[in-house]
Design a protein around this motif. Structure first.
Motif, PDB file in Angstrom:
ATOM      1  N   PRO A 139     -79.288   7.939 -23.110  1.00 47.06           N
ATOM      2  CA  PRO A 139     -80.920   7.430 -23.469  1.00 47.06           C
ATOM      3  C   PRO A 139     -81.201   8.689 -24.498  1.00 47.06           C
ATOM      4  O   PRO A 139     -81.024   9.844 -24.488  1.00 47.06           O
ATOM      5  CB  PRO A 139     -81.550   7.868 -22.461  1.00 47.06           C
ATOM      6  N   GLU A 140     -82.025   8.037 -25.736  1.00 46.98           N
ATOM      7  CA  GLU A 140     -82.470   9.230 -26.688  1.00 46.98           C
ATOM      8  C   GLU A 140     -81.567   9.987 -27.448  1.00 46.98           C
ATOM      9  O   GLU A 140     -81.828  11.156 -27.690  1.00 46.98           O
ATOM     10  CB  GLU A 140     -83.742   9.770 -26.191  1.00 46.98           C
ATOM     11  N   ASP A 141     -80.119   9.524 -27.246  1.00 50.22           N
ATOM     12  CA  ASP A 141     -79.190  10.349 -27.694  1.00 50.22           C
ATOM     13  C   ASP A 141     -79.209  11.540 -27.279  1.00 50.22           C
ATOM     14  O   ASP A 141     -78.495  12.522 -27.917  1.00 50.22           O
ATOM     15  CB  ASP A 141     -79.327  10.389 -29.436  1.00 50.22           C
ATOM     16  N   ASP A 142     -79.276  11.879 -26.066  1.00 49.12           N
ATOM     17  CA  ASP A 142     -79.398  13.151 -25.309  1.00 49.12           C
ATOM     18  C   ASP A 142     -78.438  13.460 -24.204  1.00 49.12           C
ATOM     19  O   ASP A 142     -78.129  12.748 -23.389  1.00 49.12           O
ATOM     20  CB  ASP A 142     -80.862  13.044 -24.587  1.00 49.12           C
ATOM     21  N   LYS A 143     -77.357  14.304 -24.603  1.00 45.58           N
ATOM     22  CA  LYS A 143     -76.219  14.661 -24.010  1.00 45.58           C
ATOM     23  C   LYS A 143     -76.654  15.417 -22.711  1.00 45.58           C
ATOM     24  O   LYS A 143     -75.828  15.337 -21.790  1.00 45.58           O
ATOM     25  CB  LYS A 143     -75.380  15.639 -24.955  1.00 45.58           C
ATOM     26  N   THR A 144     -77.757  15.821 -22.494  1.00 47.25           N
ATOM     27  CA  THR A 144     -77.999  16.691 -21.201  1.00 47.25           C
ATOM     28  C   THR A 144     -79.140  15.504 -20.313  1.00 47.25           C
ATOM     29  O   THR A 144     -79.348  15.882 -19.367  1.00 47.25           O
ATOM     30  CB  THR A 144     -79.195  17.683 -21.418  1.00 47.25           C
ATOM     31  N   HIS A 145     -79.036  14.234 -20.577  1.00 47.83           N
ATOM     32  CA  HIS A 145     -79.677  13.333 -19.678  1.00 47.83           C
ATOM     33  C   HIS A 145     -78.556  13.341 -18.379  1.00 47.83           C
ATOM     34  O   HIS A 145     -77.358  13.357 -18.622  1.00 47.83           O
ATOM     35  CB  HIS A 145     -79.625  11.992 -20.610  1.00 47.83           C
ATOM     36  N   PRO A 146     -79.212  13.202 -17.359  1.00 49.42           N
ATOM     37  CA  PRO A 146     -78.342  13.002 -16.117  1.00 49.42           C
ATOM     38  C   PRO A 146     -77.242  12.085 -16.084  1.00 49.42           C
ATOM     39  O   PRO A 146     -76.165  12.579 -15.751  1.00 49.42           O
ATOM     40  CB  PRO A 146     -79.393  12.382 -15.134  1.00 49.42           C
ATOM     41  N   ILE A 147     -77.187  10.960 -16.844  1.00 45.83           N
ATOM     42  CA  ILE A 147     -75.887   9.916 -16.633  1.00 45.83           C
ATOM     43  C   ILE A 147     -74.675  10.637 -17.575  1.00 45.83           C
ATOM     44  O   ILE A 147     -73.856  10.914 -16.749  1.00 45.83           O
ATOM     45  CB  ILE A 147     -76.414   8.389 -17.164  1.00 45.83           C
ATOM     46  N   PRO A 148     -74.911  10.993 -18.897  1.00 41.25           N
ATOM     47  CA  PRO A 148     -74.038  11.554 -19.459  1.00 41.25           C
ATOM     48  C   PRO A 148     -73.616  12.979 -18.965  1.00 41.25           C
ATOM     49  O   PRO A 148     -72.240  13.736 -18.999  1.00 41.25           O
ATOM     50  CB  PRO A 148     -74.246  11.946 -20.928  1.00 41.25           C
TER      51      PRO A 148
END
Length: 458
Positions: A307-316
């Motif tokens: 989501p939002e190209d965000d590597k720190t998002h909980p899923i990735p």
């Protein structure tokens, strides 16, 4: 033993409350029968004293609880398995959706599976060829590994998934190879693309497809990857096949979990996802591996859109903790028209060193891999410097590195979605690109490999 109750008290969205129950277990299957004879299914989410909270698999519209009865079946969701599953398309709950006959099962298996005993696990160390240079040459996939693809909205991860499913194989003539492909929350158009692509190329003959569409219930989405992994475990550990499991899109799966968690009024964790997201994802990813004494194996490629190209998002973020590396797709490469747009520098396969070398790929693989990484990183730096200060600021060697970086992206990374390269072709292409640089710059490769494999300068 089945028990029936006419004590359905409340239905809120996909949740239903049944009172006065006895001996009901967590995850148990439930049938809700209407007075008209119509039957809907659900499963037990929670038990408190004599109350059972049931999650419906279908919508609750039109459900008349005053005349309906709930039947507890005494078992959890099961998948009927057989060798005839290969070449078939199922929905997210394991029902055929290709117009073919019902599967005549050899046995039924609980979709929640049983954990592999850590002491019985075998170490992944055999190369899987995907035919994609950026993976095979630099972020090698190993049999029994979990290697996710981190994508972003609008990037062609569906094409990459189809390409891996179509091309992947274990080298060696006697290996039985199968693909289990599970799609969660995808559109009808995407489902049509996958099925059409597999049929067009003949890959469907060795593939089992589970398709959960965006308009299917959220609870079905939660069952879909477990259906796929149950089929994979049967093919791998009962039939001795090497199975590649591709799960797309894990983000849709996590969104379904968040939806169910909100319906249960649970206290949310990071970004509204349930606090048990980590353990739930682990219960899926950890079903990959090899078992000592068993011929087969399960290798997993989960695909998720960040989501939002965000590597720190909980899923990735949580996926990266559980799995052994990641393949990251780049929006910048995609804009340049390079496909598959794999960004090799931040990508990582933690087990790559175990699956390469003499007898597996080729003796020069490890050295050339390290040299390509180093040269590409330096070439990108040189290009950035050139953009700021102009070409005049670069030394002759820097200019060669900048040219190397351009050629590397254009020839090595960008190969298209229909090109299937053998590992020899990938390694030889790496040597061709390295010949752009002076021999004195190849400091990470042993001299004997340079003498053997470096092409003569034209």
């Amino acid at each position: 033993m089945q028990k029936e109750y006419r004590t359905i008290k409340e239905v809120v969205g996909p949740l239903m409350l049944v009172e006065g129950v006895e001996g009901v277990k967590y995850n148990e299957l439930v049938e809700i029968e209407q007075s008209s004879g119509e039957i809907r299914q659900g499963k037990v989410l929670e038990i408190h004293r004599d109350r059972a909270l049931v999650q419906l698999f279908e919508a609750s519209q039109g459900l008349k609880i005053s005349s309906a009865k709930a039947r507890f079946l005494g078992k959890s969701i099961e998948l009927k398995v057989s060798p005839d599953m290969l070449g078939r398309v199922f929905d997210g709950m394991g029902h055929p959706k290709d117009g073919g006959a019902e599967i005549i099962p050899e046995k039924s298996v609980d979709i929640n599976g049983t954990p592999i005993n850590p002491a019985a696990r075998d170490y992944p160390d055999e190369f899987i060829q995907t035919g994609i240079s950026a993976i095979d040459g630099l972020n090698t996939l190993v049999r029994g590994q979990k290697l996710p693809v981190f994508s972003a909205s609008g990037l062609p991860h569906a094409n990459l998934a189809a390409q891996i499913a179509r091309q992947a194989k274990v080298l060696g003539a006697d290996s039985k190879f199968a693909v289990v492909f599970a799609a969660m929350g995808i559109t009808y158009e995407e489902a049509d693309f996958f099925i059409g692509d597999f049929r067009r190329t003949g890959a469907i003959d060795r593939t089992v497809l589970f398709m959960n569409l965006a308009n299917d219930p959220a609870i079905e989405r939660i069952a879909t990857p477990r259906m796929a992994l149950s089929a994979a475990e049967y093919l791998a550990f009962d039939l001795g096949m090497h199975v590649l499991v591709i799960l797309t899109d894990i983000t849709n799966y996590a969104e379904a979990m968040r939806e169910v968690s909100a319906a249960r009024k649970e206290v949310p964790g990071r970004r509204g996802y349930p606090g048990y997201l980590y353990t739930d994802l682990a219960s899926i990813y950890e079903r990959a591996g090899k078992i000592r004494g068993k011929e087969g194996s399960i290798t997993q490629i989960p695909i998720l859109t960040m989501p939002e190209d965000d590597k720190t998002h909980p899923i990735p973020d949580l996926t990266g903790y559980i799995t052994e590396g990641q393949i990251i797709l780049s929006r910048e490469l995609y804009k340049k028209g390079y496909n598959p747009p794999i960004d090799v520098l931040p990508s990582l396969s933690r087990l790559k060193d175990k699956g390469i070398g003499a007898g597996k790929t080729r003796e020069d693989h490890a050295d050339t891999m390290n040299q390509l990484f180093a040269a590409y990183a330096r070439g990108k730096e040189a290009k950035e410097l050139s953009a700021i200060l102009g070409d005049a600021a670069l030394t002759d060697v820097d200019k060669k590195y900048a040219r190397f970086a351009e050629e590397f992206e254009r020839k090595y990374v960008s190969q298209g979605f229909d090109c299937n390269r053998s590992i020899e072709e990938t390694l030889n292409l790496g040597w061709q690109l390295l010949s752009i640089l002076p021999r004195s710059e190849l400091k990470r490769i042993k001299d004997r490999y340079i003498d053997t494999y470096l092409p003569a300068k034209e």
